[in-house]
Design a protein around this motif. Structure first.
Motif, PDB file in Angstrom:
ATOM      1  N   UNK A   1      -0.940 -35.666  50.695  1.00 42.60           N
ATOM      2  CA  UNK A   1      -2.186 -34.906  50.568  1.00 42.60           C
ATOM      3  C   UNK A   1      -3.054 -35.452  49.446  1.00 42.60           C
ATOM      4  N   UNK A   2      -2.442 -35.776  48.325  1.00 38.51           N
ATOM      5  CA  UNK A   2      -3.215 -36.333  47.208  1.00 38.51           C
ATOM      6  C   UNK A   2      -3.858 -37.659  47.603  1.00 38.51           C
ATOM      7  N   UNK A   3      -3.108 -38.504  48.278  1.00 37.53           N
ATOM      8  CA  UNK A   3      -3.657 -39.798  48.701  1.00 37.53           C
ATOM      9  C   UNK A   3      -4.745 -39.607  49.753  1.00 37.53           C
ATOM     10  N   UNK A   4      -4.492 -38.755  50.737  1.00 33.58           N
ATOM     11  CA  UNK A   4      -5.467 -38.532  51.811  1.00 33.58           C
ATOM     12  C   UNK A   4      -6.739 -37.892  51.260  1.00 33.58           C
ATOM     13  N   UNK A   5      -6.601 -36.888  50.391  1.00 31.05           N
ATOM     14  CA  UNK A   5      -7.775 -36.215  49.834  1.00 31.05           C
ATOM     15  C   UNK A   5      -8.612 -37.159  48.985  1.00 31.05           C
TER      16      UNK A   5
ATOM     17  N   UNK B   1     -11.022 -30.754  49.992  1.00 28.09           N
ATOM     18  CA  UNK B   1     -10.731 -30.753  48.557  1.00 28.09           C
ATOM     19  C   UNK B   1     -10.634 -32.174  48.026  1.00 28.09           C
ATOM     20  N   UNK B   2     -10.665 -32.282  46.697  1.00 31.45           N
ATOM     21  CA  UNK B   2     -10.373 -33.527  46.013  1.00 31.45           C
ATOM     22  C   UNK B   2      -8.930 -33.451  45.517  1.00 31.45           C
ATOM     23  N   UNK B   3      -8.305 -34.586  45.263  1.00 22.63           N
ATOM     24  CA  UNK B   3      -6.892 -34.563  44.841  1.00 22.63           C
ATOM     25  C   UNK B   3      -6.635 -33.673  43.628  1.00 22.63           C
ATOM     26  N   UNK B   4      -7.546 -33.673  42.681  1.00 23.69           N
ATOM     27  CA  UNK B   4      -7.318 -32.873  41.465  1.00 23.69           C
ATOM     28  C   UNK B   4      -7.400 -31.366  41.717  1.00 23.69           C
ATOM     29  N   UNK B   5      -7.882 -30.970  42.879  1.00 23.13           N
ATOM     30  CA  UNK B   5      -7.968 -29.549  43.212  1.00 23.13           C
ATOM     31  C   UNK B   5      -6.705 -29.021  43.887  1.00 23.13           C
ATOM     32  N   UNK B   6      -5.783 -29.910  44.218  1.00 28.83           N
ATOM     33  CA  UNK B   6      -4.549 -29.481  44.882  1.00 28.83           C
ATOM     34  C   UNK B   6      -3.716 -28.679  43.900  1.00 28.83           C
ATOM     35  N   UNK B   7      -3.446 -27.457  44.265  1.00 26.54           N
ATOM     36  CA  UNK B   7      -2.668 -26.564  43.406  1.00 26.54           C
ATOM     37  C   UNK B   7      -1.314 -26.216  44.014  1.00 26.54           C
TER      38      UNK B   7
ATOM     39  N   UNK C   1       5.313 -40.456  55.662  1.00 23.52           N
ATOM     40  CA  UNK C   1       4.311 -39.528  56.183  1.00 23.52           C
ATOM     41  C   UNK C   1       2.930 -40.167  56.097  1.00 23.52           C
ATOM     42  N   UNK C   2       2.269 -40.302  57.260  1.00 24.87           N
ATOM     43  CA  UNK C   2       0.980 -40.985  57.292  1.00 24.87           C
ATOM     44  C   UNK C   2      -0.129 -40.113  57.894  1.00 24.87           C
ATOM     45  N   UNK C   3       0.219 -38.935  58.383  1.00 25.00           N
ATOM     46  CA  UNK C   3      -0.784 -38.038  58.942  1.00 25.00           C
ATOM     47  C   UNK C   3      -0.203 -36.659  59.163  1.00 25.00           C
ATOM     48  N   UNK C   4      -1.077 -35.674  59.177  1.00 19.63           N
ATOM     49  CA  UNK C   4      -0.599 -34.343  59.535  1.00 19.63           C
ATOM     50  C   UNK C   4      -1.749 -33.502  60.074  1.00 19.63           C
TER      51      UNK C   4
END
Length: 137
Positions: free
Chosen positions: A33-37, A45-51, A81-84
């Motif tokens: 998720x961090x990489x994809x975002x 969202x942006x990666x830094x918003x992942x809580x 994991x490459x997609x979801x």
């Protein structure tokens, strides 16, 4: 709800395994998720918003498997994991329970290969099976 494991081929011939996410996937899911975002401005969202925490994501995955109308489908290439795609009820209210929300993300190196279409079709098929009348991206 769960998704039966399926193997597909991308346009470039790479083999992809589609299956329901399981709690053991949590660390990979959070990293994905961090990489994809961070790879596009078109996600919510942006990666830094992942809580999300490992505990909250594991709980989400367990709930998605056990709860009708919820889906967390993961795509793997060589066990990475490459997609979801995820599917969930908009709200548990009578007037809204016919509507589902769909979220999708794919790593850049796998875009343009037909994976998004396959994930969308799988999620929409499961939405129809559940009885959703509307799916919102």
């Amino acid at each position: 709800m769960t998704y039966e494991t399926d193997e597909i081929r991308l346009k470039d011939g790479r083999s992809i395994i589609l299956r329901s996410a399981v709690p053991d996937d949590v660390a990979q899911l959070l990293s994905f998720l961090k990489e994809a975002y961070g790879s596009t401005d078109y996600l919510a969202s942006y990666p830094e918003e992942i809580e999300y925490t490992e505990e909250s994501e594991a709980e989400y995955i367990r709930n998605a498997a056990d709860k009708p109308g919820e889906l967390c489908l993961a795509a793997f290439h060589d066990n990475i994991l490459i997609g979801n795609v995820s599917l969930s009820c908009v709200r548990e209210r009578i007037k809204l329970c016919h509507r589902a929300e769909l979220a999708i993300a794919i790593l850049p190196g796998f875009r343009g290969q037909g994976l998004g279409r396959r994930l969308m079709k799988a999620a929409i098929r499961k939405a129809k099976e559940h009885g959703y009348l509307q799916v919102e991206l």
